[in-house]
Design a protein around this motif. Structure first.
Motif, PDB file in Angstrom:
ATOM      1  N   GLY A  74      -6.622  -9.197  -1.366  1.00 37.69           N
ATOM      2  CA  GLY A  74      -7.639  -9.483  -2.815  1.00 37.69           C
ATOM      3  C   GLY A  74      -8.236  -8.338  -3.487  1.00 37.69           C
ATOM      4  N   LYS A  75      -9.638  -8.126  -3.296  1.00 34.34           N
ATOM      5  CA  LYS A  75      -9.972  -7.050  -3.814  1.00 34.34           C
ATOM      6  C   LYS A  75     -10.499  -6.411  -2.607  1.00 34.34           C
ATOM      7  CE  LYS A  75      -9.976  -8.099  -8.002  1.00 34.34           C
ATOM      8  NZ  LYS A  75      -8.795  -6.696  -9.237  1.00 34.34           N
ATOM      9  N   ASN A  76     -10.391  -4.799  -2.177  1.00 33.76           N
ATOM     10  CA  ASN A  76     -10.753  -3.757  -1.469  1.00 33.76           C
ATOM     11  C   ASN A  76     -10.718  -4.683  -0.345  1.00 33.76           C
ATOM     12  OD1 ASN A  76     -12.715  -1.507  -0.763  1.00 33.76           O
ATOM     13  ND2 ASN A  76     -14.484  -3.212  -1.078  1.00 33.76           N
ATOM     14  N   ILE A  77      -9.317  -4.772  -0.312  1.00 32.85           N
ATOM     15  CA  ILE A  77      -8.827  -4.670   1.484  1.00 32.85           C
ATOM     16  C   ILE A  77      -9.861  -3.779   2.569  1.00 32.85           C
ATOM     17  CG2 ILE A  77      -6.877  -5.060   2.833  1.00 32.85           C
ATOM     18  CD1 ILE A  77      -5.888  -5.683   0.800  1.00 32.85           C
ATOM     19  N   HIS A  99      -0.252  -3.259  -6.985  1.00 31.41           N
ATOM     20  CA  HIS A  99      -0.572  -4.421  -6.456  1.00 31.41           C
ATOM     21  C   HIS A  99      -0.636  -5.490  -6.472  1.00 31.41           C
ATOM     22  CE1 HIS A  99      -3.547  -0.723  -5.813  1.00 31.41           C
ATOM     23  NE2 HIS A  99      -3.091  -0.530  -7.055  1.00 31.41           N
ATOM     24  N   HIS A 100       0.477  -6.218  -6.895  1.00 30.58           N
ATOM     25  CA  HIS A 100       1.392  -7.398  -7.013  1.00 30.58           C
ATOM     26  C   HIS A 100       2.226  -7.369  -5.852  1.00 30.58           C
ATOM     27  CE1 HIS A 100      -1.343  -6.986 -10.026  1.00 30.58           C
ATOM     28  NE2 HIS A 100      -1.346  -8.085 -10.161  1.00 30.58           N
ATOM     29  N   ASP A 156     -12.423  -2.941   3.343  1.00 35.83           N
ATOM     30  CA  ASP A 156     -13.517  -1.748   2.268  1.00 35.83           C
ATOM     31  C   ASP A 156     -12.512  -0.251   2.412  1.00 35.83           C
ATOM     32  OD1 ASP A 156     -15.151  -3.198   2.154  1.00 35.83           O
ATOM     33  OD2 ASP A 156     -15.721  -2.143   4.508  1.00 35.83           O
ATOM     34  N   ASP A 196      -6.536  -2.746  -3.666  1.00 35.71           N
ATOM     35  CA  ASP A 196      -6.530  -4.269  -3.879  1.00 35.71           C
ATOM     36  C   ASP A 196      -4.730  -5.146  -3.830  1.00 35.71           C
ATOM     37  OD1 ASP A 196      -8.713  -3.932  -4.578  1.00 35.71           O
ATOM     38  OD2 ASP A 196      -8.693  -3.737  -6.900  1.00 35.71           O
ATOM     39  N   LEU A 197      -4.759  -6.206  -3.314  1.00 36.37           N
ATOM     40  CA  LEU A 197      -3.675  -6.959  -3.803  1.00 36.37           C
ATOM     41  C   LEU A 197      -3.263  -7.933  -3.879  1.00 36.37           C
ATOM     42  CD1 LEU A 197      -0.517  -6.832  -2.774  1.00 36.37           C
ATOM     43  CD2 LEU A 197      -0.724  -6.726  -0.359  1.00 36.37           C
ATOM     44  N   ASP A 198      -2.516  -9.273  -5.120  1.00 38.22           N
ATOM     45  CA  ASP A 198      -3.144 -10.084  -4.717  1.00 38.22           C
ATOM     46  C   ASP A 198      -1.167 -10.560  -4.814  1.00 38.22           C
ATOM     47  OD1 ASP A 198      -5.193 -11.380  -5.765  1.00 38.22           O
ATOM     48  OD2 ASP A 198      -4.840  -9.628  -7.272  1.00 38.22           O
ATOM     49  N   TYR A 233      -6.867 -14.391   2.649  1.00 37.14           N
ATOM     50  CA  TYR A 233      -7.649 -13.872   1.435  1.00 37.14           C
ATOM     51  C   TYR A 233      -8.814 -14.571   1.827  1.00 37.14           C
ATOM     52  CZ  TYR A 233      -5.213 -13.466  -2.807  1.00 37.14           C
ATOM     53  OH  TYR A 233      -3.913 -12.927  -4.268  1.00 37.14           O
ATOM     54  N   TYR A 261       0.733  -0.851   0.185  1.00 31.07           N
ATOM     55  CA  TYR A 261      -0.291  -0.215  -0.168  1.00 31.07           C
ATOM     56  C   TYR A 261       1.147   1.578   0.412  1.00 31.07           C
ATOM     57  CZ  TYR A 261      -3.350   3.754   2.077  1.00 31.07           C
ATOM     58  OH  TYR A 261      -3.904   4.636   2.316  1.00 31.07           O
TER      59      TYR A 261
END
Length: 433
Positions: free
Chosen positions: A155-158, A124-125, A160, A164-166, A149, A119
């Motif tokens: 994942g998406k919208n951590i 985002h990866h 709220d 996003d992070l994978d 996860y 962040y």
């Protein structure tokens, strides 16, 4: 008669969860304040987080000791290209055993640190590159990533936050050279692991030619504690220029080898007391402060502060704080030969000084330890070391010559003894015992 000095009591930070039942699970981690730093971090701006890590003085725990916050600040603020965070978990330095135990006992502290760091750098990866032989560690990390996860920490919208992070756990193939950050990036891209020419540095053109930061496991695992405790709290531990706690790996001739967390600046005298002293009471002969690639120390260096400045001032490097302890039964030339054989085997062969230098250093040392050396061999060793040091593509060449030059510096008589066949036999017998 004065009482022997006892090490100050240490409140564990990085290792505080290690002895908890099933410490590697999300349930245990969250019960012990896990994932409490993440919501705080996501409410701050990336710039504020980078400044917090700068203010804390956190330095890279992978060996170089470069300030982590400064490294993060090199990442460009725009997102014209994807940004990547890569975790160097390719722990292959002889004697180093801190990152794999950390990931085995507490993988979620690393994952939480990865989310916060990603962040802060607008990545985002994130890729965690783990040494291929560490199968149990890879499985445990993958299980922890799945838990994160499912809980919404990846994942998406951590939480709220809109972020996003994978995370991908990538097993290496067991090449020591891939511990060098650019060789690691080449390996991640599917190529043979060989160091790249710098510049460009990874922050400008790293993984897939995009902005990339490569950090060590222990460095990133420290981040959630800094977010929760603050930079001033972190600086209460360690020294002014090397703040914070550190995991020291202690192996060799001690009663209780293992991982010991202590503030940076701790001495070997303190660490030996934590590890139960020298095994069987046989006196200390020599030791490494940061793995086999750091110049060795002797019993005269028991009180050297083991931080980045203290180790350097005494003529070595802190490295990965892989403290290898050897007693008086060990032949120095034999130990140096074994380390050099490792570096010769692990040289990627890309540059001539390292490829040829480690080959010839191994040949000479093997001949000397076999009792067929000459006094001229010592000068030849030092000459070859001089031609490798600072001239190789990456730090492997420098690491290969460190045990040889420091071994000759402190124990030249043992190398000279190998030049006389009658004196060489006892030295070799002691090494093989």
């Amino acid at each position: 008669m004065t009482e022997p000095r006892k090490p100050a009591p240490v409140t564990p930070v990085l290792t505080k969860t290690w002895l908890s039942p099933r410490s590697w699970t999300l349930d245990t981690y969250t019960k012990l304040e896990g994932y409490t730093a993440l919501p705080k971090a996501l409410k701050a701006s990336p710039e504020q987080l980078v400044q917090l890590v700068k203010d804390s003085g956190l330095r890279g725990r992978g060996g170089a000791g470069f300030p982590a916050g400064v490294k993060w600040s090199f990442m460009p603020p725009n997102e014209d290209k994807p940004h990547y965070l890569v975790i160097n978990a390719d722990e292959g330095e002889p004697g180093t055993c801190k990152d794999i135990p950390l990931m085995m006992a507490d993988p979620h502290s690393l994952i939480e640190g990865c989310v916060i760091a990603s962040y802060a750098m607008r990545a985002h990866h994130c890729f965690i590159y783990v040494r291929g032989e560490a199968l149990h560690c890879i499985r445990r990390l993958n299980a922890a990533v799945r838990e994160a996860y499912q809980a919404g920490y990846l994942g998406k919208n951590i939480l709220d936050s809109g972020f996003d992070l994978d995370i991908v756990v990538h097993p290496g193939a067991g090449a020591y050279i891939c511990g060098e950050e650019t060789a690691l990036l080449d390996s991640l891209e599917g190529r043979r692991g060989q160091p790249r020419l710098k510049p460009p540095f990874p922050a400008a053109a790293g993984l897939y030619a995009a902005p990339t930061t490569v950090n060590n496991v222990e460095t990133i695992a420290s981040v959630p504690f800094i977010v929760n405790g603050g930079s001033d709290w972190f600086r209460e531990m360690g020294t002014e220029k090397s703040p914070g706690p550190k995991i020291y790996s202690i192996s060799g001739h001690v009663e209780k080898p293992g991982q010991y967390e202590a503030p940076l600046g701790t001495t070997l005298r303190d660490l030996l007391e934590l590890a139960g002293g020298m095994k069987d009471g046989i006196p200390l002969k020599f030791w490494t402060p940061g793995g086999s690639s750091t110049p060795m120390f002797t019993a005269e260096h028991l009180d050297v502060p083991l931080d980045f400045e203290g180790a350097a001032e005494a003529g070595s490097m802190l490295g990965t704080t892989a403290v290898q302890v050897f007693n008086e039964t060990v032949s120095v030339p034999w130990a140096v030969m074994k380390w050099t054989q490792f570096y010769k085997h692990e040289s990627c062969g890309k540059c001539t000084p390292c490829r040829e230098g480690t080959y010839w250093l191994t040949q000479i040392l093997e001949r000397m330890v076999a009792g067929n050396g000459t006094e001229a061999d010592i000068d030849t060793l030092l000459d070859v070391c001089d031609n490798v040091l600072g001239r190789s593509f990456c730090a492997l060449g420098d690491g290969a010559v460190s045990p040889i030059t420091s071994g000759i510096q402190y124990f030249r008589d043992e190398f000279l003894a190998l030049c006389d066949k009658q004196k060489a036999a006892p030295a070799l017998a002691g090494a093989q015992a």
